[in-house]
Design a protein around this motif. Structure first.
Motif, mmCIF file in Angstrom:
data_model
loop_
_atom_site.group_PDB
_atom_site.id
_atom_site.type_symbol
_atom_site.label_atom_id
_atom_site.label_comp_id
_atom_site.label_asym_id
_atom_site.label_seq_id
_atom_site.Cartn_x
_atom_site.Cartn_y
_atom_site.Cartn_z
ATOM 1 N N GLY A 170 0.811 -1.213 0.000
ATOM 2 C CA GLY A 170 0.000 0.000 0.000
ATOM 3 C C GLY A 170 0.841 1.258 0.000
ATOM 4 N N VAL A 171 1.973 1.213 0.681
ATOM 5 C CA VAL A 171 2.870 2.368 0.710
ATOM 6 C C VAL A 171 3.443 2.629 -0.678
ATOM 7 C CG1 VAL A 171 5.057 3.215 1.619
ATOM 8 C CG2 VAL A 171 3.414 2.154 3.146
ATOM 9 N N GLY A 172 3.845 1.584 -1.369
ATOM 10 C CA GLY A 172 4.370 1.750 -2.717
ATOM 11 C C GLY A 172 3.340 2.316 -3.672
ATOM 12 N N LEU A 173 2.121 1.822 -3.577
ATOM 13 C CA LEU A 173 1.052 2.361 -4.418
ATOM 14 C C LEU A 173 0.738 3.810 -4.057
ATOM 15 C CD1 LEU A 173 -1.391 -0.689 -4.476
ATOM 16 C CD2 LEU A 173 0.043 0.148 -6.334
ATOM 17 N N GLY A 174 0.747 4.115 -2.775
ATOM 18 C CA GLY A 174 0.474 5.481 -2.341
ATOM 19 C C GLY A 174 1.538 6.465 -2.790
ATOM 20 N N LEU A 175 2.801 6.070 -2.689
ATOM 21 C CA LEU A 175 3.882 6.955 -3.123
ATOM 22 C C LEU A 175 3.845 7.180 -4.627
ATOM 23 C CD1 LEU A 175 6.902 5.815 -0.951
ATOM 24 C CD2 LEU A 175 5.654 7.955 -0.825
ATOM 25 N N GLY A 176 3.552 6.143 -5.372
ATOM 26 C CA GLY A 176 3.428 6.312 -6.816
ATOM 27 C C GLY A 176 2.292 7.241 -7.179
ATOM 28 N N ASN A 177 1.194 7.127 -6.463
ATOM 29 C CA ASN A 177 0.044 7.993 -6.703
ATOM 30 C C ASN A 177 0.354 9.441 -6.330
ATOM 31 O OD1 ASN A 177 -2.513 8.769 -7.368
ATOM 32 N ND2 ASN A 177 -3.475 7.916 -5.544
ATOM 33 N N ILE A 178 1.013 9.647 -5.203
ATOM 34 C CA ILE A 178 1.358 11.003 -4.766
ATOM 35 C C ILE A 178 2.244 11.694 -5.793
ATOM 36 C CG2 ILE A 178 2.753 12.298 -3.097
ATOM 37 C CD1 ILE A 178 1.677 10.431 -0.948
ATOM 38 N N PHE A 179 3.311 11.023 -6.220
ATOM 39 C CA PHE A 179 4.258 11.675 -7.115
ATOM 40 C C PHE A 179 3.745 11.813 -8.535
ATOM 41 C CE2 PHE A 179 7.392 10.689 -3.771
ATOM 42 C CZ PHE A 179 7.815 11.986 -3.570
ATOM 43 N N SER A 180 2.916 10.877 -8.988
ATOM 44 C CA SER A 180 2.361 11.046 -10.333
ATOM 45 C C SER A 180 1.400 12.225 -10.371
ATOM 46 C CB SER A 180 1.663 9.775 -10.790
ATOM 47 O OG SER A 180 0.476 9.546 -10.053
ATOM 48 N N ASN A 181 0.580 12.371 -9.349
ATOM 49 C CA ASN A 181 -0.336 13.515 -9.295
ATOM 50 C C ASN A 181 0.418 14.818 -9.064
ATOM 51 O OD1 ASN A 181 -2.685 12.068 -9.780
ATOM 52 N ND2 ASN A 181 -2.922 11.572 -7.619
ATOM 53 N N TRP A 182 1.484 14.758 -8.296
ATOM 54 C CA TRP A 182 2.288 15.959 -8.036
ATOM 55 C C TRP A 182 2.949 16.460 -9.326
ATOM 56 C CZ3 TRP A 182 7.896 16.302 -7.257
ATOM 57 C CH2 TRP A 182 8.300 17.528 -6.763
ATOM 58 N N LEU A 183 3.539 15.550 -10.090
ATOM 59 C CA LEU A 183 4.156 15.955 -11.354
ATOM 60 C C LEU A 183 3.109 16.439 -12.358
ATOM 61 C CD1 LEU A 183 6.854 13.203 -11.799
ATOM 62 C CD2 LEU A 183 7.207 15.611 -11.289
ATOM 63 N N ASN A 184 1.948 15.823 -12.356
ATOM 64 C CA ASN A 184 0.866 16.251 -13.243
ATOM 65 C C ASN A 184 0.399 17.666 -12.875
ATOM 66 O OD1 ASN A 184 -1.093 16.197 -15.199
ATOM 67 N ND2 ASN A 184 -2.471 14.876 -14.039
ATOM 68 N N ALA A 185 0.290 17.948 -11.590
ATOM 69 C CA ALA A 185 -0.147 19.274 -11.152
ATOM 70 C C ALA A 185 0.896 20.342 -11.490
ATOM 71 C CB ALA A 185 -0.417 19.266 -9.655
ATOM 72 N N ILE A 186 2.183 20.021 -11.341
ATOM 73 C CA ILE A 186 3.232 20.990 -11.681
ATOM 74 C C ILE A 186 3.277 21.226 -13.185
ATOM 75 C CG2 ILE A 186 5.734 21.342 -11.712
ATOM 76 C CD1 ILE A 186 5.841 20.142 -8.953
ATOM 77 N N ALA A 187 3.037 20.178 -13.960
ATOM 78 C CA ALA A 187 3.035 20.338 -15.420
ATOM 79 C C ALA A 187 1.874 21.215 -15.875
ATOM 80 C CB ALA A 187 2.958 18.977 -16.093
ATOM 81 N N ARG A 188 0.760 21.142 -15.172
ATOM 82 C CA ARG A 188 -0.398 21.954 -15.547
ATOM 83 C C ARG A 188 -0.264 23.403 -15.100
ATOM 84 N NH1 ARG A 188 -5.429 19.197 -16.686
ATOM 85 N NH2 ARG A 188 -5.050 16.968 -16.780
ATOM 86 N N ASN A 189 0.371 23.610 -13.931
ATOM 87 C CA ASN A 189 0.475 24.962 -13.382
ATOM 88 C C ASN A 189 1.873 25.157 -12.778
ATOM 89 O OD1 ASN A 189 -0.022 27.468 -12.391
ATOM 90 N ND2 ASN A 189 -1.572 26.848 -10.910
ATOM 91 N N PRO A 190 2.856 25.551 -13.584
ATOM 92 C CA PRO A 190 4.224 25.673 -13.073
ATOM 93 C C PRO A 190 4.400 26.761 -12.018
ATOM 94 C CG PRO A 190 4.226 25.599 -15.470
ATOM 95 C CD PRO A 190 2.798 25.731 -15.033
ATOM 96 N N GLU A 191 3.526 27.763 -11.994
ATOM 97 C CA GLU A 191 3.671 28.827 -10.989
ATOM 98 C C GLU A 191 3.387 28.335 -9.575
ATOM 99 O OE1 GLU A 191 1.282 29.684 -13.575
ATOM 100 O OE2 GLU A 191 2.805 30.534 -14.884
ATOM 101 N N ALA A 192 2.638 27.269 -9.437
ATOM 102 C CA ALA A 192 2.265 26.761 -8.114
ATOM 103 C C ALA A 192 3.253 25.734 -7.583
ATOM 104 C CB ALA A 192 0.872 26.159 -8.184
ATOM 105 N N LYS A 193 4.462 25.698 -8.148
ATOM 106 C CA LYS A 193 5.435 24.673 -7.755
ATOM 107 C C LYS A 193 5.824 24.782 -6.285
ATOM 108 C CE LYS A 193 9.887 22.747 -8.844
ATOM 109 N NZ LYS A 193 11.120 22.849 -9.579
ATOM 110 N N ASP A 194 5.983 25.997 -5.776
ATOM 111 C CA ASP A 194 6.403 26.160 -4.380
ATOM 112 C C ASP A 194 5.350 25.638 -3.410
ATOM 113 O OD1 ASP A 194 8.787 27.302 -5.182
ATOM 114 O OD2 ASP A 194 7.963 29.340 -5.144
ATOM 115 N N LYS A 195 4.096 25.960 -3.653
ATOM 116 C CA LYS A 195 3.023 25.471 -2.781
ATOM 117 C C LYS A 195 2.860 23.960 -2.896
ATOM 118 C CE LYS A 195 0.231 29.638 -2.672
ATOM 119 N NZ LYS A 195 -1.080 30.238 -2.960
ATOM 120 N N LEU A 196 2.982 23.448 -4.102
ATOM 121 C CA LEU A 196 2.805 22.013 -4.305
ATOM 122 C C LEU A 196 3.971 21.206 -3.751
ATOM 123 C CD1 LEU A 196 1.347 21.999 -7.914
ATOM 124 C CD2 LEU A 196 0.135 21.536 -5.791
#
Length: 74
Positions: free
Chosen positions: A20-46
């Motif tokens: 579950g930890v491995g799946l959770g970490l993969g989910n966290i970082f995939s969504n994090w990279l997706n959010a930064i790719a969509r909105n690069p200005e919000a990188k510090d908050k994210l």
């Protein structure tokens, strides 16, 4: 059932939480990279929220590993 066999089974069940930890970490970082790719200005908050999620999820992995070692070597 032998006591040593029961300890191995218990340690294996305790380590099962790492799946579950491995799946959770993969989910966290995939969504994090997706959010930064969509909105690069919000990188510090994210970044702070992403690292907090990483740390809390990794703490669960360390606790599961600690319990497995306690079962095996106690």
């Amino acid at each position: 059932m032998d006591v040593e066999a029961a300890r191995f089974i218990g340690a294996g069940i305790a380590v099962f939480a790492l799946l579950g930890v491995g799946l959770g970490l993969g989910n966290i970082f995939s969504n994090w990279l997706n959010a930064i790719a969509r909105n690069p200005e919000a990188k510090d908050k994210l970044s702070t929220v992403g690292m907090l999620g990483f740390a809390l999820t990794e703490a669960i992995a360390l606790f599961a590993l600690l319990i497995a070692f306690l079962i095996l070597f106690k």
